[in-house]
Design an enzyme around this catalytic site. Structure first.
Site, PDB file in Angstrom:
ATOM      1  N   SER A 703       0.803  -1.230   0.000  1.00 48.99           N
ATOM      2  CA  SER A 703       0.000   0.000   0.000  1.00 48.99           C
ATOM      3  C   SER A 703       0.831   1.273   0.000  1.00 48.99           C
ATOM      4  CB  SER A 703      -0.939  -0.002   1.214  1.00 48.99           C
ATOM      5  OG  SER A 703      -0.209  -0.009   2.415  1.00 48.99           O
ATOM      6  N   LYS A 746      -6.979   3.515   8.273  1.00 45.29           N
ATOM      7  CA  LYS A 746      -6.029   4.485   7.727  1.00 45.29           C
ATOM      8  C   LYS A 746      -6.617   5.894   7.710  1.00 45.29           C
ATOM      9  CE  LYS A 746      -3.664   1.102   4.772  1.00 45.29           C
ATOM     10  NZ  LYS A 746      -3.409   0.658   3.394  1.00 45.29           N
TER      11      LYS A 746
END
Length: 805
Positions: A703, A746
């Site tokens: 990511s 996140k």
């Protein structure tokens, strides 16, 4: 030949002829034609002088018998090589046989014939003349030479007679009268033929004797077969005698036990009363016929046992377990969907997806009423309420609640149990938990299923397959119980912390439901509604004794915990409550309203600090978003240039996948250097160093792909990154931006760090839409599909860049 005397000697209608030597000589001298019809026998052979009855059922054989009766009544008899062949041909029969004469024909009601035939002399087939409607062969006879009366022949005859008499005595299926017939046979040749015909050996061995021309060799072969038969019968008799002794001993012990039991009942023995009580309890059980029959069998076994025997206690415990188990005893579901929703909302703040799935299941159960229970698996970080959710579900449906911890379990017998023949045997923990619940449909929590171990005593995860497979658990077999138990009505709920640690074979047996971590706002609500009231109750304090405001709770969350769940938060609140309890107990003055300064006195200096955006004017520094097992976090990626030949240096305790993301980013930049406005020779003059701070913490995953690429481009072009912007996404060599996981965690981490803009893959838009709008207020989201879009959004215009010379 009409003066032969036949005596019936058994139920199979076999006959013993008292054949004289003169009659035998007449048979040998009888003229036989060269062409004979051939009758085939499946499991027997005919020898000269011997009379046997045969059953004829084949159409060809019946035709042959009828034609022979009309002519000279002579035919050739041979044996089949393979008795399974229905219509034997020339290659399916032996070539040596016996000429026979029809003595009597009896027609049976079913159309078959019973024919009595007598052997005359041996013959060998030279060729076959025709095969339809039956076999006809060209033959040559094989006369038996009469042996001379020598001591050798006499010894052979006496040995055969002695062995044959022994066989008759040892074989209960042979009549004793046969021994008298054996003793009265004077012809050595007929004696050998008669004994061979009646000996219980294979057709192949009899055929071998029939084909032997030399009389002494034929007699020695018969003696060998007789000796083997005597030994076989003696061994069989020895085995039967030993078995009979064992059975006699068991019968004797059984009757003695019966007498002992009668005496014990007269004396008011407790054992007899226990058995009667078990029988009465068994009559009240709601079990199936198969289980009832098994119980009856086992209780009869207990009755036959001596109460002083060691196995008696084992058998009694086994029967008590059967009686204690709730066979087909189900607690009635009290399904009120509105009330169930209230209970779930009361006990658990958030977890909307999980609660929605539970309500859907309850709705179907209410409509159908006999639905097989699903097997749910809740996976997520520690402390988010996975285990306690089971209690709420049990209360919502009115079922009993049981919990079984699987962490560190390495013995398969913990699941399946031990065989009751072992010392200290007991049922597995599944059956024990069902017994404890008292119903066959409890809510059953399988805690920490991802922590199942593997040891030398088997694989517990494999044993769990039968428990968690809806197609198998209706007949779950426990080694101690020794009979299938229905687990299909049990509502299993498994919990796990990490998805990929769940044994792969169990994953597709369960419905996987992710339970993500809580936001700060959710944690504040959980602390106010659940944690603080619980701790006040456990410490004997009242609501007015401790007052914690949202600001103070937030400080505890942000400075003293770093987790997705609320377990550590619960401990910190407990520590605050204990401090107040101490002041009350010591009658000290204290302020019930806790201030931030009070928190530092009670809990100490802050252990954690929120990672915030670090504003700077240096190109190459980019803020990324990361997922950890305890929630989301931000990370900084730094890139600088130095003299070199285009090498890539990576530091910061990076995993293999993260290193590969950096390689992909650099390869993409090299392939697109013109579009990025980079000099052609820049990679011949400079090398790139990429670093991720906090090197003590391992980092891995794809990511950070767009974050690394943006950092490198920023360093190479000198373009600074926009302030208060963060990003997450995987990249490909083609410049595509792929979606990643952990979006909720996140985004919440970005908000805590006071980020204003977030760049995500276009395919992550659906994940953002699932988050409560109140939690993401003030954030701007940019959804991209290509790397070029990321660079345009993240980097300041080219007019503000510093050129690389």
């Amino acid at each position: 030949m009409d003066n032969f005397l036949f005596d019936m000697i058994n139920d199979d209608s076999e006959f013993i002829p008292l054949l004289t030597p003169e009659d035998e000589q007449k048979l040998q001298n009888e003229e036989v034609p060269h062409n004979l019809p051939v009758l085939t026998l499946r499991n027997n052979i005919l020898l000269p002088g011997v009379v046997i009855p045969i059953s004829v059922g084949r159409d060809q054989s019946i035709k042959l018998i009828e034609d022979a009766e009309k002519s000279d009544k002579l035919l050739g008899v041979v044996a089949q090589i393979n008795p399974q062949v229905e219509i034997p041909g020339p290659n399916d029969i032996y070539k040596t046989g016996t000429v026979a004469r029809l003595q009597r024909i009896i027609k049976m009601p079913d159309g078959n014939l019973t024919v009595i035939i007598q052997g005359i002399k041996r013959f060998r087939i030279k060729s076959f003349i025709k095969e339809q409607p039956y076999l006809v062969a060209d033959i040559e006879t094989l006369p038996d030479a009469w042996p001379k009366d020598t001591k050798q022949i006499q010894a052979l005859v006496e040995t055969i007679k002695d062995l044959a008499v022994q066989v008759i005595k040892l074989n209960p299926n042979l009549p004793s009268e046969a021994s008298f017939a054996i003793e009265n046979i004077n012809s050595p040749v007929f004696l050998v033929n008669f004994v061979t015909s009646n000996l219980q050996v294979s057709v192949a061995k009899k055929q071998e004797l029939l084909e032997t021309d030399d009389f002494e060799k034929r007699a020695m072969g018969l003696i060998k077969l007789l000796d083997e038969e005597v030994q076989r019968l003696q061994l069989k008799q020895d085995i039967q005698n030993k078995t009979r002794k064992v059975l006699d001993k068991q019968s004797r012990e059984y009757f003695l036990h019966q007498e002992i039991r009668t005496i014990q009942e007269e004396l008011g023995d407790v054992g007899g009363k226990e058995i009667e009580e078990m029988k009465k309890r068994a009559q009240e059980k709601k079990w199936k016929q198969k289980v009832a029959a098994h119980f009856d069998k086992e209780i009869k076994r207990l009755q036959r046992m001596n109460p002083q025997a060691p196995d008696y206690a084992v058998q009694r415990n086994y029967l008590e377990l059967m009686l204690d188990l709730p066979w087909d005893e189900l607690s009635e579901d009290k399904i009120d969907l509105k009330k169930a929703q209230e209970i779930l909302d009361r006990d658990h703040f958030g977890l909307e997806d999980v609660k929605k799935r539970i309500i859907e299941y309850l709705a179907v159960l209410k409509i159908k009423n006999d639905m097989k229970s699903p097997i749910l698996c809740l996976y997520g970080p520690p402390g988010v309420g996975k285990t306690s959710l089971g209690k709420s579900i049990a209360e919502a449906v009115g079922r009993k609640y049981v919990r079984m911890s699987l962490g560190g379990l390495k013995d398969e017998a913990e699941i399946r149990g031990h065989r009751k023949t072992y010392i200290g045997a007991m049922p597995g923990r599944i059956i024990q938990s069902i017994k404890k619940a008292g119903t066959s449909n409890p809510v059953f929590i399988l805690d920490e299923i991802d922590k199942l171990g593997y040891g030398h005593k088997g694989d517990p995860s494999s044993a769990m397959l039968e428990v968690l497979d809806p197609e198998q658990n209706s007949e779950f077999y426990d080694n101690f119980l020794e009979i299938g138990y229905d687990l299909s009505r049990v509502m299993f709920i498994a919990t796990a912390n990490y998805f990929y640690d769940i044994p792969w074979a169990l994953r597709d047996r369960m419905e996987i439901i992710p339970v993500s971590g809580y936001t700060v706002e959710e944690k504040i609500e959980i602390a106010k509604r659940h944690l603080l009231p619980k701790q006040l109750k456990e410490h004997g304090l009242k609501e007015k004794d401790v007052i914690l405001g949202k600001k103070q709770i937030r400080k505890i969350i942000e400075n003293y915990t770093r987790e997705s769940g609320v377990r550590t938060l619960d401990k910190m609140i407990a520590k605050v409550v204990r401090n107040i309890a101490k002041s009350i107990a010591m009658e000290e003055d204290y302020n019930p309203k806790i201030s931030p300064d009070d928190l530092e006195k009670i809990l100490g200096k802050p252990k954690f600090s929120i990672s915030e955006y670090e504003g700077n004017n240096i190109p190459g520094v980019v803020t990324g978003l990361a997922w950890t097992r305890v929630g989301g976090d931000i990370l900084f990626i730094e890139s600088i240039l130095s003299k070199g030949k285009g090498q890539l240096n990576l530091t910061g305790n990076l995993g293999q996948v993260m290193k590969e993301s950096a390689q992909i980013a650099l390869s993409y930049i090299k392939s697109k250097y013109q579009k990025l406005g980079l000099p052609e020779d820049i990679f011949e003059k400079y090398q790139i160093h990429v670093h991720v701070p906090e090197g003590a913490t391992p980092k891995d995953g794809p990511s950070a792909g767009i974050t690394m690429l943006t950092s490198m481009v920023s360093a190479l072009t000198g373009r600074k990154v926009k302030p208060k912007i963060a990003m997450t996404g995987e990249i490909t060599l083609r410049g595509k931006v792929l979606p990643v996981g952990g979006i909720k965690e996140k985004i919440l981490a970005a908000k805590r760090a006071k980020i204003k803009e977030i760049i995500l893959s276009e395919k992550n838009k659906k994940d953002v839409e699932e988050i409560n709008k109140d939690y993401i207020k003030g954030l701007t989201f940019h959804y991209v599909d290509k790397v070029e879009e990321v660079l345009d959004l993240a980097l300041l215009p080219a007019k503000k860049r510093n050129k690389v010379s």
